[in-house]
Enzyme design. Structure first.
Site, PDB file in Angstrom:
ATOM      1  N   ASP A  20      72.481 142.972  88.722  1.00 29.14           N
ATOM      2  CA  ASP A  20      72.894 143.374  90.072  1.00 29.14           C
ATOM      3  C   ASP A  20      72.189 144.644  90.546  1.00 29.14           C
ATOM      4  O   ASP A  20      72.728 145.398  91.349  1.00 29.14           O
ATOM      5  CB  ASP A  20      74.415 143.589  90.144  1.00 29.14           C
ATOM      6  N   LYS A  48      67.281 143.142  92.232  1.00 31.28           N
ATOM      7  CA  LYS A  48      66.011 142.484  91.897  1.00 31.28           C
ATOM      8  C   LYS A  48      65.526 141.578  93.021  1.00 31.28           C
ATOM      9  O   LYS A  48      64.330 141.458  93.255  1.00 31.28           O
ATOM     10  CB  LYS A  48      66.173 141.650  90.617  1.00 31.28           C
ATOM     11  N   GLY A  73      72.646 135.724  90.772  1.00 27.21           N
ATOM     12  CA  GLY A  73      72.509 135.666  92.224  1.00 27.21           C
ATOM     13  C   GLY A  73      71.564 136.716  92.749  1.00 27.21           C
ATOM     14  O   GLY A  73      71.611 137.867  92.320  1.00 27.21           O
ATOM     15  N   HIS A  74      70.684 136.317  93.656  1.00 27.40           N
ATOM     16  CA  HIS A  74      69.792 137.248  94.331  1.00 27.40           C
ATOM     17  C   HIS A  74      70.028 137.154  95.824  1.00 27.40           C
ATOM     18  O   HIS A  74      70.027 136.057  96.387  1.00 27.40           O
ATOM     19  CB  HIS A  74      68.320 136.913  94.039  1.00 27.40           C
ATOM     20  N   THR A  75      70.247 138.283  96.463  1.00 25.95           N
ATOM     21  CA  THR A  75      70.415 138.320  97.910  1.00 25.95           C
ATOM     22  C   THR A  75      69.162 138.915  98.541  1.00 25.95           C
ATOM     23  O   THR A  75      68.753 140.019  98.189  1.00 25.95           O
ATOM     24  CB  THR A  75      71.645 139.165  98.299  1.00 25.95           C
ATOM     25  N   GLN A  85      69.946 138.431  85.667  1.00 24.54           N
ATOM     26  CA  GLN A  85      70.870 139.334  84.966  1.00 24.54           C
ATOM     27  C   GLN A  85      70.174 140.654  84.628  1.00 24.54           C
ATOM     28  O   GLN A  85      69.358 141.126  85.404  1.00 24.54           O
ATOM     29  CB  GLN A  85      71.449 138.668  83.704  1.00 24.54           C
ATOM     30  N   LEU A  91      69.325 154.279  96.312  1.00 20.82           N
ATOM     31  CA  LEU A  91      69.367 155.744  96.331  1.00 20.82           C
ATOM     32  C   LEU A  91      70.255 156.229  97.471  1.00 20.82           C
ATOM     33  O   LEU A  91      70.951 157.240  97.351  1.00 20.82           O
ATOM     34  CB  LEU A  91      67.948 156.300  96.481  1.00 20.82           C
TER      35      LEU A  91
END
Length: 428
Positions: free
Chosen positions: A13, A16, A40-42, A222, A330
């Site tokens: 999370d 990536k 999961g990738h958003t 992951q 950041l």
């Protein structure tokens, strides 16, 4: 110019999806090499949000995308995701997507077993219940059904019989009904014509691509601290998530991984169960979660939040041979008067610079913190280091010192272009 392998350097999370999407502009091919649709990738591209869990992120960019042999594939989910992304205007064709013909399949019986075990467990692992672990068990047990088997009815029948010889006793022990072998065969034969057009020897394709001088971006799922060997075992995923798996999970060979880019969040989060030394249970932890929108892409579960753990990331740098990191989110730290960074641990009167393997030691770790001045200015949307507050730059430099790796990229929002390039991974 180097190939690039992108891995999460914490517990996943880390953002990536955005970075892989951003790097896809510089790559010719994008490859997923492990995991399943539990990851999961958003991606946020020109205001449009894409949520991917099995398809490589490169499909959104129209780049040739490969699902490697190290991935366990739920074929029904794959077809569903292809349809969903198609509805957003991205047509997934065999010219765009390649599925390794030696990848193993996740079947409904794997999902059943995963969910039943988790429901019955006294000490839950916190799986997504999607059948990933049981599918990997069948893979190493040499009884899995692979993509290529969908083209061979006789092989499929024999493999289903062998598979059920193992699963039937397990299901009965958990109170699950027996699987109808004929019905399973019929289901697989129905979806085969939809899956097989994507199937190819991915290793052969990638060998040709690399020899032609094209650039490959390897996309991990992951995070390294969930690696089945090197993570916080047993609270880990069921595959190797470290950078070395890019070779085994795609068939490209160990020299093909190239520049290893570790994605690292500017603080720390974790989903599910397991040790988390810097976890915060106070208003600060809540603030990190709310400002960082810390909810799982796949599960929707709230993520546990805590201060940056430099000791863990330093360990991840060593395990993955990380060339440089991409520091994300950041901007979530904007407005904190002071920030804390974990530099080691105390356990039983001893000070450790690394995360121990023993469960008892993990449970009793006390983080050793270093305090840094925060900043009141905003970093959100910054695209140049000159736009960053002085204390934000000091924070970044101190992280570099503590983990032993340079920051190659800085991400300051979910938007693709809100990224500061400090070193180009494809040029190193």
């Amino acid at each position: 110019m180097a190939n690039v392998t992108v891995i999460g350097a914490q517990w996943g999370d880390e953002g990536k999806g955005k970075l892989v999407d951003w790097l896809s502009n510089r790559a010719d091919v994008v490859v997923r090499f492990q995991g399943g649709h539990n990851a999961g990738h958003t991606l946020v591209v020109e205001g449009k949000t894409y949520k991917l869990s099995l398809l490589p992120s490169g499909v959104v960019q129209g780049k040739l995308s490969v699902i490697g042999n190290g991935v366990v594939v739920d074929p029904w989910h794959l077809l569903s995701e292809i349809e969903k992304i198609g509805g957003q205007g991205v047509a997934i064709t065999p010219d765009l997507l390649v599925l390794a013909d030696n990848a193993c399949l996740i079947l409904p019986l794997h999902r059943d077993l995963d969910q039943a075990r988790e429901a019955a467990a006294a000490n839950k692992i916190g799986t997504t219940g999607r059948g990933i672990g049981p599918a990997y068990e069948d893979k190493v047990g040499r009884r899995a059904i692979r993509v290529a088997d969908l083209a061979d009815r006789s092989a499929l029948e024999a493999k289903i019989d062998r598979l059920l010889a193992h699963h039937t006793p397990l299901r009965r022990g958990l109170g699950l009904p027996d699987v109808d072998a004929g019905a399973l065969l019929a289901e697989l034969e129905t979806l085969a014509p939809q899956i097989l057009p994507f199937a190819r020897p991915a290793w052969l394709l990638l060998d040709e691509i690399v020899k032609s001088g094209k650039r490959v971006l390897f996309e991990g799922a992951q995070g390294a601290l969930l690696d089945v060997d090197h993570g916080t075992y047993p609270y880990v995923t069921s595959s190797n998530t470290v950078a070395g798996q890019a070779a085994a999970g795609s068939g490209i060979g160990p020299r093909g991984a190239g520049y290893v880019l570790g994605i690292v969040k500017a603080y720390t989060t974790r989903v599910g169960e397991g040790p988390f030394p810097t976890e915060l249970f106070d208003a600060v932890g809540q603030r990190l979660g709310e400002r960082g929108h810390e909810f799982g892409t796949v599960t929707g579960r709230a993520r546990r939040c805590g201060w940056f753990d430099a000791a863990l990331v330093r360990q991840s740098v060593a395990l993955n041979g990380i060339s440089g990191i991409a520091l994300t989110k950041l901007d979530v730290l904007d407005g904190f008067e002071t920030l804390k960074v974990c530099v080691g641990y105390k356990v039983g009167g001893e000070t450790l610079s690394y995360f121990p393997a023993g469960l008892k030691a993990q449970a009793s770790l006390e983080p050793v913190y270093e305090e840094l001045d925060g900043w009141s200015e905003t970093t959100a949307g910054a695209r140049d280091t000159r736009d960053l507050p002085a204390n934000a730059i000091k924070y970044v430099r101190r992280i570099e010192e503590l983990i032993g790796a340079p920051v190659a990229l800085l991400s300051t929002s979910p938007e693709r272009d809100d990224t500061i390039l400090m070193r180009d991974p494809f040029q190193d």
